[in-house]
Scaffold this motif. Sequence first.
Motif, PDB file in Angstrom:
ATOM      1  N   LYS A  11       0.861  -1.185   0.000  1.00 27.81           N
ATOM      2  CA  LYS A  11       0.000   0.000   0.000  1.00 27.81           C
ATOM      3  C   LYS A  11       0.895   1.232   0.000  1.00 27.81           C
ATOM      4  O   LYS A  11       1.872   1.301   0.733  1.00 27.81           O
ATOM      5  CB  LYS A  11      -0.923  -0.001   1.208  1.00 27.81           C
ATOM      6  CG  LYS A  11      -1.952  -1.114   1.152  1.00 27.81           C
ATOM      7  CD  LYS A  11      -2.914  -1.033   2.310  1.00 27.81           C
ATOM      8  CE  LYS A  11      -3.936  -2.153   2.182  1.00 27.81           C
ATOM      9  NZ  LYS A  11      -4.892  -2.162   3.255  1.00 27.81           N
ATOM     10  N   LEU A  12       0.548   2.183  -0.837  1.00 25.97           N
ATOM     11  CA  LEU A  12       1.346   3.394  -0.961  1.00 25.97           C
ATOM     12  C   LEU A  12       0.728   4.533  -0.160  1.00 25.97           C
ATOM     13  O   LEU A  12      -0.480   4.745  -0.203  1.00 25.97           O
ATOM     14  CB  LEU A  12       1.458   3.802  -2.423  1.00 25.97           C
ATOM     15  CG  LEU A  12       2.127   2.789  -3.352  1.00 25.97           C
ATOM     16  CD1 LEU A  12       2.063   3.278  -4.788  1.00 25.97           C
ATOM     17  CD2 LEU A  12       3.557   2.538  -2.933  1.00 25.97           C
ATOM     18  N   ASP A  13       1.584   5.244   0.530  1.00 26.50           N
ATOM     19  CA  ASP A  13       1.158   6.431   1.264  1.00 26.50           C
ATOM     20  C   ASP A  13       1.269   7.619   0.311  1.00 26.50           C
ATOM     21  O   ASP A  13       2.369   7.964  -0.126  1.00 26.50           O
ATOM     22  CB  ASP A  13       2.059   6.639   2.477  1.00 26.50           C
ATOM     23  CG  ASP A  13       1.715   7.879   3.274  1.00 26.50           C
ATOM     24  OD1 ASP A  13       0.771   8.612   2.902  1.00 26.50           O
ATOM     25  OD2 ASP A  13       2.401   8.117   4.283  1.00 26.50           O
ATOM     26  N   PRO A  14       0.150   8.234  -0.063  1.00 22.71           N
ATOM     27  CA  PRO A  14       0.182   9.337  -1.034  1.00 22.71           C
ATOM     28  C   PRO A  14       1.124  10.473  -0.644  1.00 22.71           C
ATOM     29  O   PRO A  14       1.770  11.065  -1.504  1.00 22.71           O
ATOM     30  CB  PRO A  14      -1.266   9.826  -1.075  1.00 22.71           C
ATOM     31  CG  PRO A  14      -2.077   8.676  -0.600  1.00 22.71           C
ATOM     32  CD  PRO A  14      -1.211   7.936   0.366  1.00 22.71           C
ATOM     33  N   VAL A  17       4.680   9.327  -1.452  1.00 26.43           N
ATOM     34  CA  VAL A  17       4.861   9.328  -2.909  1.00 26.43           C
ATOM     35  C   VAL A  17       5.058  10.751  -3.409  1.00 26.43           C
ATOM     36  O   VAL A  17       5.967  11.026  -4.196  1.00 26.43           O
ATOM     37  CB  VAL A  17       3.662   8.650  -3.615  1.00 26.43           C
ATOM     38  CG1 VAL A  17       3.747   8.821  -5.120  1.00 26.43           C
ATOM     39  CG2 VAL A  17       3.580   7.174  -3.242  1.00 26.43           C
ATOM     40  N   GLU A  18       4.230  11.665  -2.932  1.00 32.69           N
ATOM     41  CA  GLU A  18       4.341  13.066  -3.338  1.00 32.69           C
ATOM     42  C   GLU A  18       5.706  13.639  -2.947  1.00 32.69           C
ATOM     43  O   GLU A  18       6.359  14.318  -3.746  1.00 32.69           O
ATOM     44  CB  GLU A  18       3.234  13.900  -2.704  1.00 32.69           C
ATOM     45  CG  GLU A  18       3.304  15.371  -3.068  1.00 32.69           C
ATOM     46  CD  GLU A  18       2.234  16.209  -2.387  1.00 32.69           C
ATOM     47  OE1 GLU A  18       1.980  17.307  -2.897  1.00 32.69           O
ATOM     48  OE2 GLU A  18       1.677  15.778  -1.366  1.00 32.69           O
ATOM     49  N   LYS A  19       6.150  13.336  -1.743  1.00 31.46           N
ATOM     50  CA  LYS A  19       7.450  13.830  -1.261  1.00 31.46           C
ATOM     51  C   LYS A  19       8.589  13.323  -2.150  1.00 31.46           C
ATOM     52  O   LYS A  19       9.484  14.079  -2.522  1.00 31.46           O
ATOM     53  CB  LYS A  19       7.655  13.385   0.189  1.00 31.46           C
ATOM     54  CG  LYS A  19       8.908  13.914   0.823  1.00 31.46           C
ATOM     55  CD  LYS A  19       8.999  13.481   2.277  1.00 31.46           C
ATOM     56  CE  LYS A  19      10.283  13.978   2.917  1.00 31.46           C
ATOM     57  NZ  LYS A  19      10.416  13.551   4.304  1.00 31.46           N
ATOM     58  N   LYS A  20       8.539  12.047  -2.507  1.00 33.65           N
ATOM     59  CA  LYS A  20       9.585  11.460  -3.347  1.00 33.65           C
ATOM     60  C   LYS A  20       9.554  12.035  -4.760  1.00 33.65           C
ATOM     61  O   LYS A  20      10.599  12.286  -5.362  1.00 33.65           O
ATOM     62  CB  LYS A  20       9.461   9.940  -3.380  1.00 33.65           C
ATOM     63  CG  LYS A  20       9.856   9.305  -2.055  1.00 33.65           C
ATOM     64  CD  LYS A  20       9.721   7.803  -2.092  1.00 33.65           C
ATOM     65  CE  LYS A  20      10.081   7.205  -0.745  1.00 33.65           C
ATOM     66  NZ  LYS A  20      10.054   5.748  -0.756  1.00 33.65           N
ATOM     67  N   LEU A  21       8.360  12.250  -5.296  1.00 34.83           N
ATOM     68  CA  LEU A  21       8.254  12.836  -6.629  1.00 34.83           C
ATOM     69  C   LEU A  21       8.774  14.272  -6.655  1.00 34.83           C
ATOM     70  O   LEU A  21       9.456  14.676  -7.599  1.00 34.83           O
ATOM     71  CB  LEU A  21       6.811  12.791  -7.125  1.00 34.83           C
ATOM     72  CG  LEU A  21       6.305  11.418  -7.550  1.00 34.83           C
ATOM     73  CD1 LEU A  21       4.803  11.480  -7.842  1.00 34.83           C
ATOM     74  CD2 LEU A  21       7.061  10.917  -8.757  1.00 34.83           C
ATOM     75  N   LEU A  22       8.464  15.036  -5.604  1.00 32.14           N
ATOM     76  CA  LEU A  22       8.966  16.407  -5.525  1.00 32.14           C
ATOM     77  C   LEU A  22      10.490  16.430  -5.400  1.00 32.14           C
ATOM     78  O   LEU A  22      11.159  17.280  -5.990  1.00 32.14           O
ATOM     79  CB  LEU A  22       8.318  17.152  -4.361  1.00 32.14           C
ATOM     80  CG  LEU A  22       6.843  17.498  -4.551  1.00 32.14           C
ATOM     81  CD1 LEU A  22       6.254  18.049  -3.253  1.00 32.14           C
ATOM     82  CD2 LEU A  22       6.664  18.494  -5.696  1.00 32.14           C
ATOM     83  N   LEU A  23      11.039  15.497  -4.659  1.00 30.28           N
ATOM     84  CA  LEU A  23      12.485  15.385  -4.526  1.00 30.28           C
ATOM     85  C   LEU A  23      13.122  15.049  -5.875  1.00 30.28           C
ATOM     86  O   LEU A  23      14.106  15.668  -6.287  1.00 30.28           O
ATOM     87  CB  LEU A  23      12.853  14.322  -3.484  1.00 30.28           C
ATOM     88  CG  LEU A  23      14.337  14.060  -3.278  1.00 30.28           C
ATOM     89  CD1 LEU A  23      15.053  15.314  -2.806  1.00 30.28           C
ATOM     90  CD2 LEU A  23      14.535  12.928  -2.284  1.00 30.28           C
TER      91      LEU A  23
END
Length: 64
Positions: A11-14, A17-23
Motif C-alpha cells: 500500500k502506498l502512502d500518497p 509518494v508526493e514527497k519522493k516525486l517532488l524530490l
Amino acid sequence: MSETTPRKMPKLDPKKVEKKLLLAEGLFQMAYEVKSFQLRAKHPELSTREINHLAYALIEKGSK
C-alpha cells in the motif's frame, strides 16, 4: 515466484509518494540547470533551444 503469479503490491502512502516525486523533480531541475550552464559556457554560439536539447540528451544518457 513464477512469472504468472501476480505480485502483491504494498500500500502506498500518497504523502510519501508526493514527497519522493517532488524530490526527484528538484534533482532533475538542478541537473538540468547545471548542465545548461556548463553547455552555455562551453558553446556560447549555440541557441537556447540547442542548449536545452543537449542538456536533456546528456541527462538522459547519464541516467542509463
